[in-house]
Design a protein around this motif. Structure first.
Motif, PDB file in Angstrom:
ATOM      1  N   ARG A  28      94.949  82.974  33.562  1.00 14.77           N
ATOM      2  CA  ARG A  28      93.776  83.131  32.703  1.00 14.77           C
ATOM      3  C   ARG A  28      92.472  83.056  33.504  1.00 14.77           C
ATOM      4  O   ARG A  28      91.512  83.772  33.219  1.00 14.77           O
ATOM      5  CB  ARG A  28      93.791  82.062  31.596  1.00 14.77           C
ATOM      6  N   GLN A  29      92.460  82.179  34.535  1.00 12.36           N
ATOM      7  CA  GLN A  29      91.252  82.100  35.362  1.00 12.36           C
ATOM      8  C   GLN A  29      91.007  83.416  36.097  1.00 12.36           C
ATOM      9  O   GLN A  29      89.891  83.939  36.120  1.00 12.36           O
ATOM     10  CB  GLN A  29      91.362  80.938  36.358  1.00 12.36           C
TER      11      GLN A  29
ATOM     12  N   ARG B 263      92.054  86.297  35.176  1.00 13.14           N
ATOM     13  CA  ARG B 263      91.715  87.299  34.164  1.00 13.14           C
ATOM     14  C   ARG B 263      90.232  87.193  33.792  1.00 13.14           C
ATOM     15  O   ARG B 263      89.535  88.203  33.677  1.00 13.14           O
ATOM     16  CB  ARG B 263      92.595  87.075  32.930  1.00 13.14           C
ATOM     17  N   LEU B 264      89.759  85.945  33.638  1.00 12.95           N
ATOM     18  CA  LEU B 264      88.352  85.748  33.307  1.00 12.95           C
ATOM     19  C   LEU B 264      87.453  86.316  34.399  1.00 12.95           C
ATOM     20  O   LEU B 264      86.440  86.969  34.132  1.00 12.95           O
ATOM     21  CB  LEU B 264      88.075  84.255  33.097  1.00 12.95           C
ATOM     22  N   ILE B 265      87.863  86.104  35.643  1.00 14.85           N
ATOM     23  CA  ILE B 265      87.083  86.663  36.759  1.00 14.85           C
ATOM     24  C   ILE B 265      87.088  88.193  36.695  1.00 14.85           C
ATOM     25  O   ILE B 265      86.061  88.850  36.891  1.00 14.85           O
ATOM     26  CB  ILE B 265      87.642  86.161  38.108  1.00 14.85           C
TER      27      ILE B 265
ATOM     28  N   ILE C 161      87.409  90.024  34.064  1.00 17.56           N
ATOM     29  CA  ILE C 161      86.535  90.443  32.957  1.00 17.56           C
ATOM     30  C   ILE C 161      85.076  90.416  33.400  1.00 17.56           C
ATOM     31  O   ILE C 161      84.304  91.329  33.114  1.00 17.56           O
ATOM     32  CB  ILE C 161      86.752  89.526  31.727  1.00 17.56           C
TER      33      ILE C 161
END
Lengths: 208, 208
Positions: free
Chosen positions: B194-195, B197-199, B201
DNA sequence: TGTACATCAGTGAACGCGCGTTCACTGATGTAC
DNA sequence: TGTACATCAGTGAACGCGCGTTCACTGATGTAC
């Protein structure tokens, strides 16, 4: 009325602090797992046996240093994260704060970076606990932000830890830049700011 | 025709490798700056003086370990970053790759995490150089991506280093989870995914 | 193939040194009356 | 306030031990002819 420590207690604390300071200095160029008890007492100017009046071992001294290095940072972090102004300015202020902290306490920052994955388990655990507290605290502050509407607790903690890790990386880069020219420090600040900003953009567009 | 090493050379390399292996084992529970030359030779079963036939010092052995731990990873990283499929799948594959690497070479990963900020300067420098190469390589691969249109070289490198640091943090968390239950490792994988993925995004919505 | 010499990875004794830890101690500080 | 005793931070000698490094050595491997 203020409580004055007895002369004996005051002198003991003074020696204890001298041991901590000397150890921190010696640890700029080695790891805790190779720090000798005699090195420390020699640097302070007391007999080797005096060490035992204050610490069981160098590992014990190490956990005291963790408390000294990180214990007082909690309120500072809380206010930095929570202060509600423009997100871009908040990031710049955070990076600036890290830079100043590294300037003011380089040895403490180096110690934490070095021993976080170092060879002394009790010290690693003490650091891990402090960083986990930072993560929780950042999460708590982020939760108050209107931008966090709809975020699960898990995702907020995931984001908080991302910020905390990023702060540590930035602190460690500032540390390396301390010996270099001022431009290098400026470059570190700019890269760190953009990385934080990119993470914040990811946050704005996150859909769980 | 294949070049066969002489018996002497072959035996020398074997001893050298035994020294490296023994040192890596001993370094699971201490830092390089406290590793003794005699410890290493004792673990291998050769005379202490034999050490000098292969390394000038334990610091010298350390830089050899850096090469062993990171030198062969460059192609692997390039292909992982460059493989062009769905971005979400790419992240999951990268995290999976890190997990398997930590499973296969836990001592190497621990060594790098520990000595990256450890007390031995030549080793810190060797690790910094290797990580800088990783950053450049990731940048090169990201540049080929259509998503990188309009990105400056500086911003691409900033992003690449963010990914590299994130990989290291993830590897270190997998390492800690190695001793725990399988669920813990799964949790680490999910948070890391998720980390990342956030980056990613943040990357999609970045405007320089 | 055989011989004579060179190379060099690994040996083992020896060295001086600093380490962590123990112990009984000293003398300034603290406390009870 | 003065006295007698208790506390305890810091001392200094002593211990056994493992450290890194030096040195001349051995004997298997390599090489030249």
């Amino acid at each position: 009325m203020s409580h004055t420590l007895g002369i004996r207690q005051a002198q003991k604390q003074k020696t204890r602090q001298a041991l901590l300071d000397a150890a921190l200095g010696l640890l700029e160029e080695q790891s805790l797992s190779s720090l000798g008890l005699r090195e420390v007492t020699r640097a302070v100017g007391v007999a080797p046996t005096a060490f035992y009046r204050h610490f069981r071992s160098t590992a014990d001294l190490g956990t005291a240093l963790v408390e000294e290095a990180l214990g007082s940072l909690h309120p500072m972090i809380r206010t930095t994260v929570s202060t509600a102004d423009d997100s871009g300015e908040r990031i710049e202020r955070a990076v600036e704060l890290i830079a100043r902290h590294v300037d003011a306490y380089p040895a403490h920052v180096r110690f934490i970076a070095r021993e976080r994955h170092g060879g002394v388990q009790p010290v690693r655990n003490a650091i891990r606990e402090q960083l986990a507290r930072f993560g929780q605290e950042v999460k708590d502050e982020l939760a108050k932000d209107p931008e966090s509407a709809g975020w699960s607790e898990d995702d907020l903690l995931m984001l908080a830890n991302l910020y905390v890790d990023q702060m540590l990386i930035t602190a460690s880069l500032f540390l390396e830049a301390l010996e270099g020219p001022a431009e290098e420090r400026e470059r570190v600040a700019q890269v760190a700011t953009r990385q934080m900003r990119l993470i914040s953009i990811g946050r704005e567009h996150w859909r769980s």
